[in-house]
Design a protein around this motif. Structure first.
Motif, mmCIF file in Angstrom:
data_model
loop_
_atom_site.group_PDB
_atom_site.id
_atom_site.type_symbol
_atom_site.label_atom_id
_atom_site.label_comp_id
_atom_site.label_asym_id
_atom_site.label_seq_id
_atom_site.Cartn_x
_atom_site.Cartn_y
_atom_site.Cartn_z
ATOM 1 N N SER A 197 0.835 -1.198 0.000
ATOM 2 C CA SER A 197 0.000 0.000 0.000
ATOM 3 C C SER A 197 0.873 1.253 0.000
ATOM 4 C CB SER A 197 -0.906 0.014 1.239
ATOM 5 O OG SER A 197 -1.816 -1.058 1.213
ATOM 6 N N TRP A 198 0.566 2.158 -0.905
ATOM 7 C CA TRP A 198 1.302 3.399 -1.061
ATOM 8 C C TRP A 198 2.795 3.134 -1.212
ATOM 9 C CZ3 TRP A 198 -0.321 8.021 -2.497
ATOM 10 C CH2 TRP A 198 -1.692 8.297 -2.387
ATOM 11 N N GLY A 199 3.132 2.155 -2.097
ATOM 12 C CA GLY A 199 4.531 1.819 -2.335
ATOM 13 C C GLY A 199 5.336 2.969 -2.910
ATOM 14 N N ASP A 200 4.649 3.944 -3.495
ATOM 15 C CA ASP A 200 5.317 5.144 -3.973
ATOM 16 C C ASP A 200 4.263 6.229 -4.193
ATOM 17 O OD1 ASP A 200 7.393 6.779 -4.720
ATOM 18 O OD2 ASP A 200 7.776 5.806 -6.654
ATOM 19 N N ASN A 201 4.727 7.454 -4.385
ATOM 20 C CA ASN A 201 3.826 8.580 -4.640
ATOM 21 C C ASN A 201 4.619 9.690 -5.307
ATOM 22 O OD1 ASN A 201 4.679 10.789 -2.605
ATOM 23 N ND2 ASN A 201 4.588 8.935 -1.345
ATOM 24 N N ASP A 202 3.942 10.750 -5.693
ATOM 25 C CA ASP A 202 4.623 11.879 -6.329
ATOM 26 C C ASP A 202 4.524 13.151 -5.488
ATOM 27 O OD1 ASP A 202 1.926 12.377 -6.662
ATOM 28 O OD2 ASP A 202 1.993 12.496 -8.862
ATOM 29 N N PHE A 203 4.333 12.977 -4.155
ATOM 30 C CA PHE A 203 4.221 14.187 -3.329
ATOM 31 C C PHE A 203 5.077 14.169 -2.066
ATOM 32 C CE2 PHE A 203 0.174 11.722 -2.682
ATOM 33 C CZ PHE A 203 0.452 11.206 -1.431
ATOM 34 N N THR A 204 5.829 13.116 -1.787
ATOM 35 C CA THR A 204 6.777 13.156 -0.670
ATOM 36 C C THR A 204 8.199 13.022 -1.207
ATOM 37 O OG1 THR A 204 6.719 10.753 -0.254
ATOM 38 C CG2 THR A 204 5.119 12.123 0.923
ATOM 39 N N GLU A 205 9.167 13.568 -0.454
ATOM 40 C CA GLU A 205 10.558 13.506 -0.877
ATOM 41 C C GLU A 205 11.101 12.090 -0.884
ATOM 42 O OE1 GLU A 205 12.770 15.878 1.804
ATOM 43 O OE2 GLU A 205 12.069 17.804 1.021
ATOM 44 N N ASN A 206 10.596 11.282 0.032
ATOM 45 C CA ASN A 206 11.158 9.945 0.192
ATOM 46 C C ASN A 206 10.068 8.991 0.654
ATOM 47 O OD1 ASN A 206 13.150 8.017 0.133
ATOM 48 N ND2 ASN A 206 14.375 8.874 1.797
ATOM 49 N N VAL A 207 10.225 7.722 0.326
ATOM 50 C CA VAL A 207 9.345 6.667 0.800
ATOM 51 C C VAL A 207 10.218 5.656 1.521
ATOM 52 C CG1 VAL A 207 7.630 4.924 0.195
ATOM 53 C CG2 VAL A 207 7.790 7.026 -1.160
ATOM 54 N N CYS A 208 9.899 5.391 2.775
ATOM 55 C CA CYS A 208 10.730 4.546 3.639
ATOM 56 C C CYS A 208 10.054 3.192 3.802
ATOM 57 C CB CYS A 208 10.929 5.217 4.992
ATOM 58 S SG CYS A 208 11.550 6.907 4.852
ATOM 59 N N HIS A 209 10.683 2.153 3.284
ATOM 60 C CA HIS A 209 10.097 0.822 3.289
ATOM 61 C C HIS A 209 10.682 -0.018 4.421
ATOM 62 C CE1 HIS A 209 8.332 1.575 -0.678
ATOM 63 N NE2 HIS A 209 9.515 2.052 -1.057
ATOM 64 N N LEU A 210 9.833 -0.555 5.279
ATOM 65 C CA LEU A 210 10.264 -1.585 6.222
ATOM 66 C C LEU A 210 10.058 -2.923 5.544
ATOM 67 C CD1 LEU A 210 9.019 -0.498 9.786
ATOM 68 C CD2 LEU A 210 11.337 -0.462 8.852
ATOM 69 N N VAL A 211 11.148 -3.662 5.350
ATOM 70 C CA VAL A 211 11.143 -4.863 4.514
ATOM 71 C C VAL A 211 11.593 -6.069 5.329
ATOM 72 C CG1 VAL A 211 12.035 -5.912 2.393
ATOM 73 C CG2 VAL A 211 11.714 -3.433 2.507
ATOM 74 N N LEU A 212 10.829 -7.135 5.277
ATOM 75 C CA LEU A 212 11.224 -8.405 5.892
ATOM 76 C C LEU A 212 12.076 -9.198 4.910
ATOM 77 C CD1 LEU A 212 7.927 -9.590 7.653
ATOM 78 C CD2 LEU A 212 9.957 -8.625 8.737
ATOM 79 N N ALA A 213 13.223 -9.689 5.380
ATOM 80 C CA ALA A 213 14.129 -10.466 4.531
ATOM 81 C C ALA A 213 14.970 -11.384 5.420
ATOM 82 C CB ALA A 213 15.022 -9.541 3.704
ATOM 83 N N ARG A 214 15.712 -12.279 4.769
ATOM 84 C CA ARG A 214 16.532 -13.257 5.498
ATOM 85 C C ARG A 214 18.012 -12.936 5.355
ATOM 86 N NH1 ARG A 214 13.683 -17.487 7.204
ATOM 87 N NH2 ARG A 214 11.709 -17.952 6.184
ATOM 88 N N LEU A 215 18.722 -13.024 6.472
ATOM 89 C CA LEU A 215 20.173 -12.945 6.454
ATOM 90 C C LEU A 215 20.754 -14.280 5.982
ATOM 91 C CD1 LEU A 215 20.631 -11.075 9.841
ATOM 92 C CD2 LEU A 215 21.127 -10.146 7.569
ATOM 93 N N PRO A 216 22.021 -14.298 5.531
ATOM 94 C CA PRO A 216 22.606 -15.549 5.003
ATOM 95 C C PRO A 216 22.586 -16.712 5.987
ATOM 96 C CG PRO A 216 23.963 -13.673 4.410
ATOM 97 C CD PRO A 216 22.919 -13.155 5.357
ATOM 98 N N ASP A 217 22.713 -16.422 7.275
ATOM 99 C CA ASP A 217 22.753 -17.496 8.278
ATOM 100 C C ASP A 217 21.400 -17.729 8.942
ATOM 101 O OD1 ASP A 217 22.667 -15.074 9.588
ATOM 102 O OD2 ASP A 217 24.082 -15.645 11.173
#
Length: 569
Positions: A197-217
């Motif tokens: 939701s609201w992955g991007d827009n044309d009215f804020t300077e920046n969009v900050c994504h909190l992303v779940l991912a896996r480390l190598p270990d």
């Protein structure tokens, strides 16, 4: 029709039903004086009615679109967003240390409801940012907090959360996105996320994504998931913007509703990110944001229910058709239409009271550090999310029915409410998952938090039997049935609990809603409109709990008596 903010309802609920007074009396929220609360609600109402509500239809008719990798938002949304951030509405509950107001979540909840009623597609944006702010406050390093939170609070930047992948929906543990150490304290995050939701827009300077991912270990499953801050534009240490990060919007989803809200497929190709919290326990940090969003999404359901009710009521009061008991000839005076309108109004009150009670419990847990208040908030969160969104869907659907054939015609705007609200029962954990959470995690105390709440309902009903014999007795009996069902539930194995989870949650909400209606009648003190509405809820809607609890007692065996082949045949 124009949207009108229900300010008197919020004030009544704060004063007489949900116990907001104890929040305002606490040292933590001492600034939430009656004058402050009134001023904030009044100003939020003006914003919602005059700035945001006019964006509702344009957002539906002129959806967000992706042009050459750039998201173009619906007409007027940039101006609406600026009005939201200039008024400080993103940061009502945020920590004053970073520029927030530090006011109660209950007040934020009322403001968010008004904004959502006015234009749900746009309100989704600050809701996501509010959740991200809370997650960072609880789990981020001091450096991340100092860099990101002030910008999120000011609205210069906005926030999202990235959980879902094509092969990993509700089973978050199946995600494949990975994060490789860069050797400088940052990580290279790669993978694809959907439904952002609201992955991007044309009215804020920046969009900050909190992303779940896996480390190598990382170990397999949910215990191997970490959380990363991955900004669209990499900030310098002083908060100015540096290089564009290696992430992009691949596409925007073509949705049933919420057309003004861009729902993105996000691609991360070694994008630079920073760890939030400890390695491998990122899901716990993300749940801080998700629980904030679950309260907010339940409120979104109520937002749409209120707007759909107002829309249907205006139509019913003006549409003349047939002979009616009072001779006015408007359809609102036909018994069946009157039944629908009364049901809609009663359901909105119940859902709103549950949501505000949940917010009050969150505030009291913060103000007192009490484990009991924290348990109350945890118990009410899935009930609020599921019942609030179910109410939004049911009331919006009923609103179409009130309109008759005109409800099926897009130009009336009645259908948009249903199209917009339908997804709320799905995202932030489907309502079935909310119910399963209620009967599993929230019952790990063997139902102690649930029993405390049920006891309060029974004591309240018992105390007013003399004044309201029929309604109080009905509420007490329903609460006792809920107690007995809860005792049986905690003795069941988990799959039996899951089989009856949805009806159990709805039965709990039915009893809670009727309890709050009874409280409203008690506060009115006369046989007036709130007492009449309470009778609708208690005498017409509460009896549903009997059939619901019968389902809870059935367990899972009967469901599995139907084989896969039986289901296909």
């Amino acid at each position: 029709m124009p949207y009108r903010s229900p300010l008197t309802e919020y004030q009544f609920l704060f004063d007489h039903v949900v116990g907001f007074g104890q929040v305002a009396k606490s040292q933590v929220f001492s600034e939430a004086t009656p004058d402050t609360v009134d001023a904030i609600l009044t100003e939020a109402a003006k914003l919602s009615e005059t700035v945001l509500a006019p964006l509702q239809r344009p957002g539906d008719l002129h959806p967000a679109r992706l042009e050459n990798g750039v998201v173009r938002c619906s007409p007027g949304f940039a101006e609406g967003y600026r009005a939201i951030v200039e008024g400080g509405w993103v940061a009502i509950a945020a920590n004053p240390e970073f520029g927030g107001l530090g006011l109660p979540m209950a007040l934020t909840t009322a403001v968010n409801e008004m904004m959502g009623s006015a234009c749900l597609s746009l309100q989704l944006n600050p809701l996501m940012t509010q959740g991200q702010i809370e997650a960072l406050e609880h789990h981020a390093s001091d450096e991340i907090k100092a860099l990101y939170i002030p910008k999120l609070i000011s609205g210069e930047w906005c926030g999202t959360m990235n959980l879902t992948e094509a092969q990993a929906g509700s089973d978050v543990g199946a995600l494949r996105s990975k994060a490789e150490p860069n050797g400088d304290g940052s990580y290279a995050v790669s993978g694809q996320k959907i439904y952002i939701s609201w992955g991007d827009n044309d009215f804020t300077e920046n969009v900050c994504h909190l992303v779940l991912a896996r480390l190598p270990d990382a170990p397999a499953g949910v215990k191997g998931i970490s959380l990363f801050m991955v900004p669209k534009v990499i900030p310098n240490a002083d908060g100015t913007l540096g290089a564009r990060n290696t992430l992009q919007v691949v596409s925007l989803e073509h949705k049933m509703g919420l057309h003004g809200s861009p729902t993105a497929v996000m691609q991360y190709d070694g994008a630079q990110g920073w760890l939030i919290g400890e390695p491998h326990i990122g899901l716990a940090a993300m749940f801080t944001m998700m629980n904030n969003a679950r309260l907010g999404v339940g409120v979104q359901g109520i937002s749409v229910a209120e707007a759909a009710y107002q829309h249907a009521l205006a139509y019913a009061m003006g549409r003349k058709q047939g002979k009616t008991p009072n001779g006015k000839g408007v359809i609102a005076d036909h018994a069946d239409v009157r039944r629908m309108l009364a049901t809609m109004k009663a359901e909105v009150f119940s859902a709103r009271a549950i949501a505000l009670s949940c917010a009050v419990a969150i505030d009291m847990a913060k103000a007192t550090g009490s484990a009991e208040w924290a348990a109350r908030a945890a118990l009410l969160t899935p009930i609020n999310k599921a019942f609030g969104t179910d109410t939004g869907i049911a009331v919006a659907d009923m609103g179409i029915q009130v309109h008759g054939g005109m409800g099926f015609i897009e130009e009336t705007g009645a259908a948009q409410f249903l199209r917009d609200v339908r997804v709320t029962a799905i995202y932030e954990g489907t309502n079935g998952i909310q119910a399963m959470d209620l009967v599993s995690r929230k019952m790990m105390d063997n139902g102690e938090a649930a029993f405390r709440l049920i006891e309060e309902i029974e004591q309240n009903a018992h105390g007013v039997r003399a004044q309201y014999p029929n309604m109080a007795t009905a509420v007490w009996n329903a609460a006792e049935s809920l107690r007995e069902a809860t005792e049986g539930l905690v003795a069941q194995d988990m799959n039996d609990r899951f089989a009856g989870a949805v009806p159990y949650l709805r039965a709990f909400a039915r009893v809670l809603g009727s309890h709050y209606h009874l409280c409203a009648a008690m506060a009115e003190g006369v046989d007036g409109p709130r007492t009449a509405l309470a009778r609708v809820a208690i005498k017409r809607l509460l009896p549903e709990h009997v059939a619901l609890l019968a389902q809870v007692r059935e367990g899972a065996a009967g469901l599995y008596a139907l084989s896969d082949e039986d289901l296909v045949a």
